[in-house]
Scaffold this motif. Structure first.
Motif, PDB file in Angstrom:
ATOM      1  N   VAL A 142       5.989  27.943  22.770  1.00 46.22           N
ATOM      2  CA  VAL A 142       5.484  29.176  22.162  1.00 46.22           C
ATOM      3  C   VAL A 142       6.658  29.920  21.529  1.00 46.22           C
ATOM      4  CG1 VAL A 142       3.559  29.425  23.791  1.00 46.22           C
ATOM      5  CG2 VAL A 142       5.767  30.516  24.300  1.00 46.22           C
ATOM      6  N   THR A 143       6.341  30.815  20.615  1.00 40.82           N
ATOM      7  CA  THR A 143       7.355  31.677  20.006  1.00 40.82           C
ATOM      8  C   THR A 143       7.126  33.088  20.529  1.00 40.82           C
ATOM      9  OG1 THR A 143       7.351  30.265  18.051  1.00 40.82           O
ATOM     10  CG2 THR A 143       8.402  32.411  17.843  1.00 40.82           C
ATOM     11  N   VAL A 144       8.093  33.595  21.269  1.00 38.36           N
ATOM     12  CA  VAL A 144       7.858  34.753  22.143  1.00 38.36           C
ATOM     13  C   VAL A 144       7.658  36.066  21.398  1.00 38.36           C
ATOM     14  CG1 VAL A 144       8.833  36.162  23.998  1.00 38.36           C
ATOM     15  CG2 VAL A 144       9.092  33.665  24.048  1.00 38.36           C
ATOM     16  N   LEU A 145       8.556  36.430  20.492  1.00 39.48           N
ATOM     17  CA  LEU A 145       8.513  37.769  19.906  1.00 39.48           C
ATOM     18  C   LEU A 145       7.192  38.073  19.192  1.00 39.48           C
ATOM     19  CD1 LEU A 145       9.877  40.462  19.412  1.00 39.48           C
ATOM     20  CD2 LEU A 145      11.049  39.466  17.436  1.00 39.48           C
ATOM     21  N   PRO A 146       6.706  37.214  18.300  1.00 39.84           N
ATOM     22  CA  PRO A 146       5.402  37.530  17.682  1.00 39.84           C
ATOM     23  C   PRO A 146       4.260  37.587  18.684  1.00 39.84           C
ATOM     24  CG  PRO A 146       6.160  35.332  17.028  1.00 39.84           C
ATOM     25  CD  PRO A 146       7.301  35.996  17.710  1.00 39.84           C
ATOM     26  N   LEU A 147       4.329  36.764  19.753  1.00 41.39           N
ATOM     27  CA  LEU A 147       3.278  36.821  20.776  1.00 41.39           C
ATOM     28  C   LEU A 147       3.325  38.135  21.541  1.00 41.39           C
ATOM     29  CD1 LEU A 147       3.015  33.256  22.357  1.00 41.39           C
ATOM     30  CD2 LEU A 147       1.544  34.345  20.661  1.00 41.39           C
ATOM     31  N   MET A 148       4.532  38.616  21.847  1.00 37.98           N
ATOM     32  CA  MET A 148       4.646  39.894  22.547  1.00 37.98           C
ATOM     33  C   MET A 148       4.166  41.051  21.671  1.00 37.98           C
ATOM     34  SD  MET A 148       5.561  39.258  25.626  1.00 37.98           S
ATOM     35  CE  MET A 148       4.440  37.868  25.422  1.00 37.98           C
ATOM     36  N   LYS A 149       4.389  40.952  20.366  1.00 35.43           N
ATOM     37  CA  LYS A 149       3.876  41.985  19.458  1.00 35.43           C
ATOM     38  C   LYS A 149       2.348  41.948  19.405  1.00 35.43           C
ATOM     39  CE  LYS A 149       7.916  42.489  16.477  1.00 35.43           C
ATOM     40  NZ  LYS A 149       8.426  42.509  15.085  1.00 35.43           N
ATOM     41  N   THR A 150       1.792  40.741  19.420  1.00 33.60           N
ATOM     42  CA  THR A 150       0.331  40.607  19.454  1.00 33.60           C
ATOM     43  C   THR A 150      -0.230  41.227  20.727  1.00 33.60           C
ATOM     44  OG1 THR A 150       0.379  38.579  18.142  1.00 33.60           O
ATOM     45  CG2 THR A 150      -1.583  38.954  19.493  1.00 33.60           C
ATOM     46  N   LEU A 151       0.417  40.940  21.862  1.00 34.32           N
ATOM     47  CA  LEU A 151      -0.050  41.463  23.139  1.00 34.32           C
ATOM     48  C   LEU A 151       0.023  42.982  23.183  1.00 34.32           C
ATOM     49  CD1 LEU A 151      -0.913  41.265  26.103  1.00 34.32           C
ATOM     50  CD2 LEU A 151       1.504  40.918  26.690  1.00 34.32           C
ATOM     51  N   THR A 152       1.160  43.552  22.823  1.00 30.55           N
ATOM     52  CA  THR A 152       1.309  45.008  22.914  1.00 30.55           C
ATOM     53  C   THR A 152       0.351  45.714  21.964  1.00 30.55           C
ATOM     54  OG1 THR A 152       3.188  44.934  21.365  1.00 30.55           O
ATOM     55  CG2 THR A 152       3.701  44.935  23.714  1.00 30.55           C
ATOM     56  N   PHE A 153       0.095  45.125  20.794  1.00 28.00           N
ATOM     57  CA  PHE A 153      -0.852  45.755  19.877  1.00 28.00           C
ATOM     58  C   PHE A 153      -2.264  45.691  20.443  1.00 28.00           C
ATOM     59  CE2 PHE A 153      -3.528  46.292  16.150  1.00 28.00           C
ATOM     60  CZ  PHE A 153      -2.904  47.362  15.525  1.00 28.00           C
ATOM     61  N   ASN A 154      -2.620  44.574  21.071  1.00 33.00           N
ATOM     62  CA  ASN A 154      -3.948  44.462  21.679  1.00 33.00           C
ATOM     63  C   ASN A 154      -4.118  45.451  22.827  1.00 33.00           C
ATOM     64  OD1 ASN A 154      -5.184  42.520  20.063  1.00 33.00           O
ATOM     65  ND2 ASN A 154      -4.230  40.835  21.153  1.00 33.00           N
ATOM     66  N   ILE A 155      -3.068  45.649  23.613  1.00 35.61           N
ATOM     67  CA  ILE A 155      -3.126  46.643  24.697  1.00 35.61           C
ATOM     68  C   ILE A 155      -3.328  48.037  24.118  1.00 35.61           C
ATOM     69  CG2 ILE A 155      -1.738  47.800  26.474  1.00 35.61           C
ATOM     70  CD1 ILE A 155      -0.580  45.029  27.170  1.00 35.61           C
ATOM     71  N   ILE A 156      -2.607  48.351  23.035  1.00 31.48           N
ATOM     72  CA  ILE A 156      -2.770  49.652  22.385  1.00 31.48           C
ATOM     73  C   ILE A 156      -4.201  49.824  21.883  1.00 31.48           C
ATOM     74  CG2 ILE A 156      -2.138  50.946  20.300  1.00 31.48           C
ATOM     75  CD1 ILE A 156       0.741  49.899  20.725  1.00 31.48           C
ATOM     76  N   CYS A 157      -4.727  48.784  21.225  1.00 31.13           N
ATOM     77  CA  CYS A 157      -6.096  48.871  20.697  1.00 31.13           C
ATOM     78  C   CYS A 157      -7.119  49.095  21.806  1.00 31.13           C
ATOM     79  CB  CYS A 157      -6.438  47.594  19.924  1.00 31.13           C
ATOM     80  SG  CYS A 157      -5.646  47.493  18.305  1.00 31.13           S
ATOM     81  N   THR A 158      -6.946  48.403  22.930  1.00 31.74           N
ATOM     82  CA  THR A 158      -7.906  48.511  24.026  1.00 31.74           C
ATOM     83  C   THR A 158      -7.785  49.830  24.769  1.00 31.74           C
ATOM     84  OG1 THR A 158      -7.979  46.117  24.341  1.00 31.74           O
ATOM     85  CG2 THR A 158      -8.654  47.472  26.204  1.00 31.74           C
ATOM     86  N   LEU A 159      -6.581  50.148  25.230  1.00 31.12           N
ATOM     87  CA  LEU A 159      -6.410  51.303  26.105  1.00 31.12           C
ATOM     88  C   LEU A 159      -6.302  52.618  25.358  1.00 31.12           C
ATOM     89  CD1 LEU A 159      -5.462  48.862  28.032  1.00 31.12           C
ATOM     90  CD2 LEU A 159      -4.403  50.696  29.335  1.00 31.12           C
ATOM     91  N   LEU A 160      -5.639  52.622  24.207  1.00 34.21           N
ATOM     92  CA  LEU A 160      -5.412  53.881  23.524  1.00 34.21           C
ATOM     93  C   LEU A 160      -6.516  54.220  22.524  1.00 34.21           C
ATOM     94  CD1 LEU A 160      -1.553  53.837  22.940  1.00 34.21           C
ATOM     95  CD2 LEU A 160      -2.863  54.595  24.926  1.00 34.21           C
TER      96      LEU A 160
END
Length: 455
Positions: A142-160
């Protein structure tokens, strides 16, 4: 080329007018304003080179404005402890045009206070598990940095924002990434520039948020939604129709964009460096980190979510994260503006000049942190031993980031599942530079395997 020359010729007189008002009797900090308008902007954007070789206070030109550059403990305190009669919150012209934010701090603090955050652990846990199932399970690399950006954006979309997975979220992430790409660019509004593309994307993001605010407002009015189900609903709930200063739709949009921007890349960068450290640095300290997470996992039934009490047990893991942020700070500094002429360290900072403070330089000062190049989480066993305003990854004083605890939970939940489910090693050496966040040349590719499986 002729167009660029015309823009330059037009802007030079404006720049000279901005600087002409300074009388010769004022003792300005040392340094040069450089080429009008451009100044040192390009060298700043080119991997932050050269700033270790200048003094703790100097003048320069950044993003079209005369600027005073500051670093050190006293500079950090000045930036975060000065009140609004001395310093005004400021950003580069590109960031201001793209975000144009106004803080509604009370609503943010209400949504992000510890009592509220306890309710969000389960939602964050679910989002992390969905991410791992989709992007990590059954993969060999896997390629970590783009995946972590995807994850943090999804968390923002869901929780915020309460935006469900689907076409709307996918469109928002594409627009958001293009918006972010131009936020630290030189503010030249021409069709081919990153700055212009970023402005167009910003307008589209704002329109999407306005539609969302309308939907949330209708839900709140008709169904009485839980005020803490997401940040937008929380801000809508705090509106008082009898209050002439109630939070407007524009202010909700501004603050939503501010939170979206502040919470996206920063957490993704921290998580990326944590994963990189575990692959690259074979220290007993990191074994303690893994052992702590595995002990928490042993106390959970299969499929059982993390709860607040589990987060409070991750003390060593958070020390590792704090040391990671010390060595590889996601945020290197920020901007303010002088409300009036200010005397600082024997020099005058003229009224309306931009102030660029670099907080992260104190974190690698060997006078503050012994052997600063050495990775040592034990530095944070007793945080009170660190001098004030020397380690402030989330700001300090009255200007501390209200989302710091949110980022902490997000980091700890994510790293728990990665550490307890996978082992990994680097696929290749990866270099990092700043743009202005730490950016990986390859995105940090790693080879992964399920836990207990050897490479």
């Amino acid at each position: 080329m002729n167009t660029l020359l015309s823009v330059f010729v037009f802007l030079v007189p404006i720049f000279l007018l901005l600087t002409k008002r300074i009388s010769s009797s004022k003792k300005l900090p040392p340094g040069s304003l450089g080429i009008p308008i451009i100044g040192q902007s390009l060298s700043l954007l080119q991997n932050m080179r050269g700033y270790k070789n200048i003094g703790p206070i100097s003048k320069m030109c950044l993003f079209g404005k005369p600027t005073v550059f500051l670093y050190g403990q006293a500079a950090n305190k000045f930036a975060f402890a000065s009140d609004s009669s001395i310093l005004a919150n400021s950003q580069t012209e590109s960031v201001k045009t793209i975000l144009d934010h106004k803080r509604v701090r009370d609503a943010l603090m209400s949504f992000l206070k510890p009592e509220s955050l306890k309710q969000y652990v389960g939602k964050m846990d679910l989002e992390v598990r969905l991410h791992i199932d989709e992007y990590w399970q059954c993969k060999k690399e896997v390629t970590v940095l783009p995946l972590m950006k995807t994850l943090t954006f999804n968390i923002i979309c869901t929780l915020l924002f309460g935006i469900e997975r689907g076409a709307r979220r996918d469109k928002l992430v594409d627009l958001f990434q293009e918006m972010i790409a131009g936020m630290w660019s030189i503010p030249i509004n021409l069709p081919f520039t990153r700055y212009t593309r970023s402005i167009h994307s910003s307008k589209s993001v704002r329109n999407m948020l306005k539609d969302l605010i309308g939907e949330k407002g209708k839900e709140l009015q008709e169904m009485g939604s839980n005020p803490h189900q997401d940040l937008i609903t929380c801000m809508l709930s705090s509106r008082n129709p009898n209050d002439v200063e109630e939070i407007s739709e524009e202010e909700i949009v501004d603050n939503s964009m501010l939170v979206m921007t502040a919470g996206h890349d920063t957490s993704a960068v921290v998580l990326t460096f944590l994963i990189r450290l575990l692959a690259k640095i074979l220290l007993i300290a990191l074994r303690y980190w893994v052992a702590e997470q595995e002990e928490i996992a042993k106390g959970k039934h299969r499929g059982e979510s993390l709860i607040w009490e589990d987060i409070t047990k991750m003390k060593y893991t958070w020390r590792v994260a704090m040391e990671t942020m010390r060595m590889f700070p996601p945020i290197f500094g920020g901007f303010s503006q002088a409300v009036k002429d200010i005397e600082n360290d024997g020099y005058i900072i003229p009224k309306l000049w931009q102030i660029f403070w670099v907080t992260s330089m104190t974190q690698m000062d060997d006078g503050i942190f012994r052997e600063p190049q050495k990775f040592d989480p034990a530095r944070f066993e007793n945080p009170s031993s660190i001098p004030p305003y020397c380690y402030i990854p989330f700001g300090g004083g009255p200007r501390i980031c209200p989302g710091s605890e949110f980022a902490k939970i997000e980091t700890l939940v994510t790293i728990h599942y990665l550490v307890t489910q996978f082992t990994w090693k680097l696929s290749s050496d990866d270099c990092f530079s700043r743009d202005p966040m730490p950016a990986s040349t390859k995105g940090l590719p790693i080879q992964i395997a399920p836990k207990k499986q050897m490479f």
